[in-house]
Write a protein that holds these residues in place. Structure first.
Motif: not given
Length: 558
Positions: A43-50, A54-56, A58-72
């Motif tokens: 019954g949930r609406t679909p999640g966002a496509v970022i 989108d200002p969100r 940058e923070v979602l392109t890496t995890g706890i280890n900032k040695r690894f970054v994606a650009r999806p």
């Protein structure tokens, strides 16, 4: 749960379980479903496509280890299994490379790397509930560990024997095995895994959601088995887990899973580097190793005791040992005192209070004398500091090893050499020694995908720093430290009488690089031992196109 160690504890019933099962919705595998509250549509609406703008993003392109970054091309937030199905179907049809994230704690490049075109993020799927149809607790893949502990305990008086880092996502933690301070008494997290819900892609590109259980007659049982230590991102997208202890009976939810200690006796002390000599350091490390070698059988009276020992670098200034034991175990205080005496025997140093944080240990100035406190309070206290999460620029190097017996003389000498180096400036350069064994070792190596079932200690080589320009220096240090420690087994903790390989949830891509692993033992043998061919068979059945893959994923062949 009906384990003899915890039968004495009672929890108020949360209502009678409802017998029977329901039919899965169209498009899913024909296997038992969760009750209506956990319907795959939810019954949930679909999640966002970022997307990148989108200002969100940058923070979602890496995890706890900032040695690894994606650009999806985008990050897809997931709110239900149906949402996950749609995301996978769309990516597969468009030929997009995907990766998956629950908590973002992968220290390697499995989620964040330049090849990824779509990151599928489960952090918004984080509910914890009870499924009376299965007599099991259902936990969504994005739930964080401490939230899971709090929800299970406050709601039903139960828990999972999982890790201490509060912000780790349950999705990856469980898939790799999962362990923590209660594991010596109750086994790994996956020893309590009843079922897993997974979005998979077949050879024809058909996307569907499958529920696989540990029941011997379940035709999907192999998919359940693969998620008992086979690692995340290998076979499909995990959306939910169900947990029920194997010995559980009756209909009381409070008896379907581990009842944690009512209270624990907790103790913490520091050993100042200023008081250490190599001889004293050697005696201390050997004491810790010897105690675990001799007190880690499944039926040991010490199985209710676990410790975390941060052997920090000289730059930090102190070594820190935290220990806890179930306060209701007969003679608990005596068992704790005996352990502490064994650890410090012949060291010749008076321990001091832990007055400043040490890795994932908080400052505990009041615990130099053992103190009783409720289990949940102890769980909240240990792991509250997060040296990685608290640093938005953290860069991490991590390596691991399992031990079947005490450290060798060469290994302890190497620990001293690298950690006492006055030129090492990293205050978060640490060797973490964790209690293992006990009930973990009551399970056969092939019963789950987690094969290390004869180890007594787990060790983490950890290095955390802040600036990209220091990457080469700190990675050289941790690589040299690890290589020298296992010099006589060609750079890695091979499967032998002393060591027992590595933990897949502490992924180390160097294990797959012959420049650093010169042993001839493949990384997958170090992580999975003899279970790897079986994992490959599961991979060929459930992900025959190798759609779900990363730098250390299970390979279809070879």
């Amino acid at each position: 749960m009906p384990h003899s160690d915890i039968n004495r504890r009672t929890v108020l019933a949360r209502g009678a379980a409802v017998a029977g099962t329901s039919v899965v919705t169209a498009g899913l595998a024909t296997t038992a479903a969760a009750p209506a509250f956990g319907h795959t549509g939810g019954g949930r609406t679909p999640g966002a496509v970022i997307p990148p703008e989108d200002p969100r993003y940058e923070v979602l392109t890496t995890g706890i280890n900032k040695r690894f970054v994606a650009r999806p091309e985008h990050i897809k937030m997931i709110r239900s299994a149906r949402d996950a199905e749609h995301a996978v179907r769309e990516a597969h049809q468009q030929g997009k490379r995907v990766s998956v994230r629950s908590g973002g704690h992968c220290v390697a490049d499995f989620t964040c790397n330049p090849d990824v075109e779509v990151i599928i993020d489960f952090s918004e799927m984080n509910s914890v509930d009870y499924d009376p149809g299965r007599r099991a607790f259902v936990v969504e893949a994005g739930a964080r560990l401490y939230n899971v502990y709090e929800a299970l305990y406050k709601g039903w008086g139960v828990t999972l024997p999982g890790g201490i880092c509060h912000s780790v996502g349950i999705g990856g933690h469980v898939a790799g095995g999962g362990y923590g301070l209660l594991s010596r008494a109750h086994g790994l997290v996956v020893d309590h895994l009843l079922a897993v819900e997974v979005v998979v892609v077949d050879a024809h590109g058909k996307v569907r959601t499958v529920i696989a259980t540990r029941h011997e007659d379940d035709p999907n049982r192999d998919l359940w088995w693969a998620h008992t230590g086979g690692g995340g991102g290998n076979f499909g997208l995990v959306t939910r887990y169900w947990f029920r202890s194997p010995e559980a009976s009756g209909s009381d939810p409070g008896r379907q899973l581990v009842n944690p200690p009512r209270r624990v006796i907790a103790h913490s002390f520091d050993v100042p580097w200023s008081k250490l000599t190599e001889a004293r350091f050697t005696r201390l490390l050997k004491n810790v190793g010897a105690w675990h070698e001799h007190n880690s059988a499944p039926d040991s009276p010490y199985r209710h005791l676990s410790s975390l020992f941060n052997v920090n670098s000289r730059a930090h200034g102190r070594l820190s040992l935290y220990t806890q034991i179930d306060a209701d175990v007969p003679g608990a205080r005596g068992l704790l005192d005996d352990y502490l005496a064994a650890v410090m025997a012949g060291v010749g140093i008076e321990p001091i209070a832990t007055t400043k944080p040490s890795g994932e240990l908080a400052a505990m100035p009041g615990f130099l004398e053992p103190r009783e406190l409720p289990w949940l309070a102890a769980a909240r206290m240990v792991g509250a500091p997060d040296p990685v999460g608290a640093n938005p620029e953290a860069r991490v190097g991590l390596k691991s090893a399992y031990y079947k017996k005490n450290f060798t003389d060469h290994q302890v000498a190497t620990f001293w050499k690298y950690l006492s180096d006055p030129a090492l400036t990293g205050v978060d350069s640490t060797l973490v020694i964790l209690s293992f064994g006990g009930k973990i070792n009551a399970v056969a190596e092939d019963a789950t995908a987690s094969a290390q079932r004869s180890s007594v200690i787990k060790v983490i080589f950890q290095n955390i720093w802040a600036f990209k320009e220091d990457d080469d220096r700190f990675m050289r240090w941790i690589r040299a430290f690890y290589e020298d420690t296992y010099k006589y087994t060609k750079g890695v903790p091979v499967i032998d009488d002393t060591t027992d390989g590595c933990y897949i949830n502490y992924p180390d891509m160097d294990l797959a690089d012959p420049q650093y692993n010169t042993s001839g033992v493949p990384w997958y043998t170090l992580c999975y031992k003899d279970n790897y061919p079986r994992l490959q068979k599961v991979k060929r059945r459930w992900d025959p196109s190798d759609f779900f893959r990363h730098s250390m994923s299970v390979k279809l062949r070879g």
